[in-house]
Design an enzyme around this catalytic site. Structure first.
Site, PDB file in Angstrom:
ATOM      1  N   HIS A 264       0.840  -1.195   0.000  1.00  0.00           N
ATOM      2  CA  HIS A 264       0.000   0.000   0.000  1.00  0.00           C
ATOM      3  C   HIS A 264       0.878   1.248   0.000  1.00  0.00           C
ATOM      4  O   HIS A 264       2.045   1.196   0.389  1.00  0.00           O
ATOM      5  CB  HIS A 264      -0.851   0.082   1.277  1.00  0.00           C
ATOM      6  N   TYR A 265       0.303   2.385  -0.390  1.00  0.00           N
ATOM      7  CA  TYR A 265       0.919   3.655  -0.017  1.00  0.00           C
ATOM      8  C   TYR A 265       0.021   4.358   0.982  1.00  0.00           C
ATOM      9  O   TYR A 265      -1.182   4.071   1.083  1.00  0.00           O
ATOM     10  CB  TYR A 265       1.240   4.547  -1.220  1.00  0.00           C
ATOM     11  N   THR A 266       0.593   5.283   1.746  1.00  0.00           N
ATOM     12  CA  THR A 266      -0.133   5.867   2.874  1.00  0.00           C
ATOM     13  C   THR A 266      -0.961   7.096   2.523  1.00  0.00           C
ATOM     14  O   THR A 266      -1.903   7.429   3.234  1.00  0.00           O
ATOM     15  CB  THR A 266       0.858   6.270   3.972  1.00  0.00           C
TER      16      THR A 266
ATOM     17  N   GLU B 130       2.702  -0.939   4.511  1.00  0.00           N
ATOM     18  CA  GLU B 130       2.370   0.426   4.122  1.00  0.00           C
ATOM     19  C   GLU B 130       3.679   1.181   3.840  1.00  0.00           C
ATOM     20  O   GLU B 130       4.620   1.129   4.634  1.00  0.00           O
ATOM     21  CB  GLU B 130       1.602   1.132   5.242  1.00  0.00           C
TER      22      GLU B 130
ATOM     23  N   HIS C 155      -2.619  -3.233  -3.296  1.00  0.00           N
ATOM     24  CA  HIS C 155      -3.989  -3.093  -2.799  1.00  0.00           C
ATOM     25  C   HIS C 155      -4.970  -2.997  -3.960  1.00  0.00           C
ATOM     26  O   HIS C 155      -6.093  -3.513  -3.903  1.00  0.00           O
ATOM     27  CB  HIS C 155      -4.071  -1.843  -1.916  1.00  0.00           C
TER      28      HIS C 155
ATOM     29  N   ASP D  53      -3.789   2.102  -4.918  1.00  0.00           N
ATOM     30  CA  ASP D  53      -2.425   2.025  -4.404  1.00  0.00           C
ATOM     31  C   ASP D  53      -1.845   0.614  -4.604  1.00  0.00           C
ATOM     32  O   ASP D  53      -2.606  -0.350  -4.638  1.00  0.00           O
ATOM     33  CB  ASP D  53      -2.374   2.430  -2.923  1.00  0.00           C
TER      34      ASP D  53
END
Length: 296
Positions: free
Chosen positions: A83-85, A147, A191, A201
């Site tokens: 994922h990215y945040t 993440e 994700h 993401d």
């Protein structure tokens, strides 16, 4: 409390044979007692030990023997979801540690990226949400979530890049997880792969191809994909049912409508973002389908 068996042994006493006129000549006196046989002392000792064990046993205090481990077992971890945040280091750490969402790991974007382990790998983190991969719907229960601190898609429509040093840290973390849990390449996903109807993401700038060259994740035979793409250009594209079936075989949760609807286009866009990030508009062109057909 477990019941204990109690044994009562009548003392072994040899009594003197008597007659109305008194003891027979040569008979032992009535009060004479021979020494007890050896087995009697041993039996008494065993009984005392058994009674002592029964008296000290407490079933509420578990005594679990872990000296033997079953051969037939494997890790509960089958997947890694990246994922990215969409936020900075401090905000991401607060969100993932204090709110109703979590991940196993957080990788910051500091000059020297820091890796936080927020959830033990043996426990279920809340990172994937409503998702599916190869018809498995409860992705959280079978996956490790990572993440990565990254702004994602900016307001102007551009995407935030991933620093090279951050990707090196992510790669090292992935290699360690893959080795320990024996995770298959096809199960290193984003994700957007497991939730294509609602997530984008880690985005089109995430370097899937670079990681695949390091043995991390799945990639396709590029020469074979070009040959398939040429065939599609010459012979025409397959229908929506073929495309939907091929996406499902690749792991994606795809409609079976036989129609190139919005939901199917969202899945195509997620596939393109992973394997053909130069154009992820959701259009099933020859290049996209050539890649899809060449995917192992």
């Amino acid at each position: 409390m477990f019941p204990c068996a109690f044994f009562f042994i009548r003392p072994f006493v040899r009594r003197t044979a008597t007659s109305p006129s008194g003891p027979r000549p040569g008979a032992a006196r009535a009060d004479s007692r021979p020494s007890p046989p050896p087995w009697r002392a041993a039996l008494s000792a065993c009984l005392l030990l058994a009674l002592g064990a029964c008296a000290s046993y407490d079933p509420s205090k578990l005594d679990i023997d872990r000296s033997i481990q079953a051969k037939s077992q494997n890790s509960r971890v089958e997947m890694v979801v990246l994922h990215y945040t969409s936020s900075g280091n401090e905000a991401a750490l607060k969100t993932l540690s204090q709110l109703n969402v979590s991940s196993h790991y957080l990788v910051t974007n500091a000059p020297r990226p820091h890796v936080y382990q927020l959830v033990d790998e043996s426990r279920r983190a809340w990172h994937a949400g409503v998702s599916a991969w190869y018809e498995r719907s409860d992705v959280n229960s079978a996956s490790i979530g990572i993440e990565i601190v990254n702004d994602g898609r900016r307001r102007d429509g551009t995407w935030a890049p991933y620093p090279a040093v951050q990707i090196k840290v992510v790669a090292a973390l992935l290699k360690d997880i893959i080795r320990r849990h024996q995770i298959k390449p096809r199960n290193i996903v984003g994700h957007s792969d497991v939730a294509p109807q609602r997530k984008i993401d880690p985005g089109p700038l995430f370097p899937w191809r670079e990681l695949a060259r390091q043995g991390i994740g799945r990639w396709y035979d590029e020469d074979l994909a070009r040959r398939y793409a040429l065939q599609f250009q010459q012979q025409g594209l397959p229908d929506a049912a073929w495309i939907q079936g091929a996406l499902r075989r690749a792991g994606y949760d795809t409609p079976s409508s036989g129609v190139l609807d919005e939901a199917t286009r969202n899945v195509i866009a997620a596939f393109q973002m992973h394997y053909r990030p130069s154009d992820y508009g959701g259009e099933p062109d020859a290049q996209t389908l050539g890649i899809l057909k060449a995917l192992p």
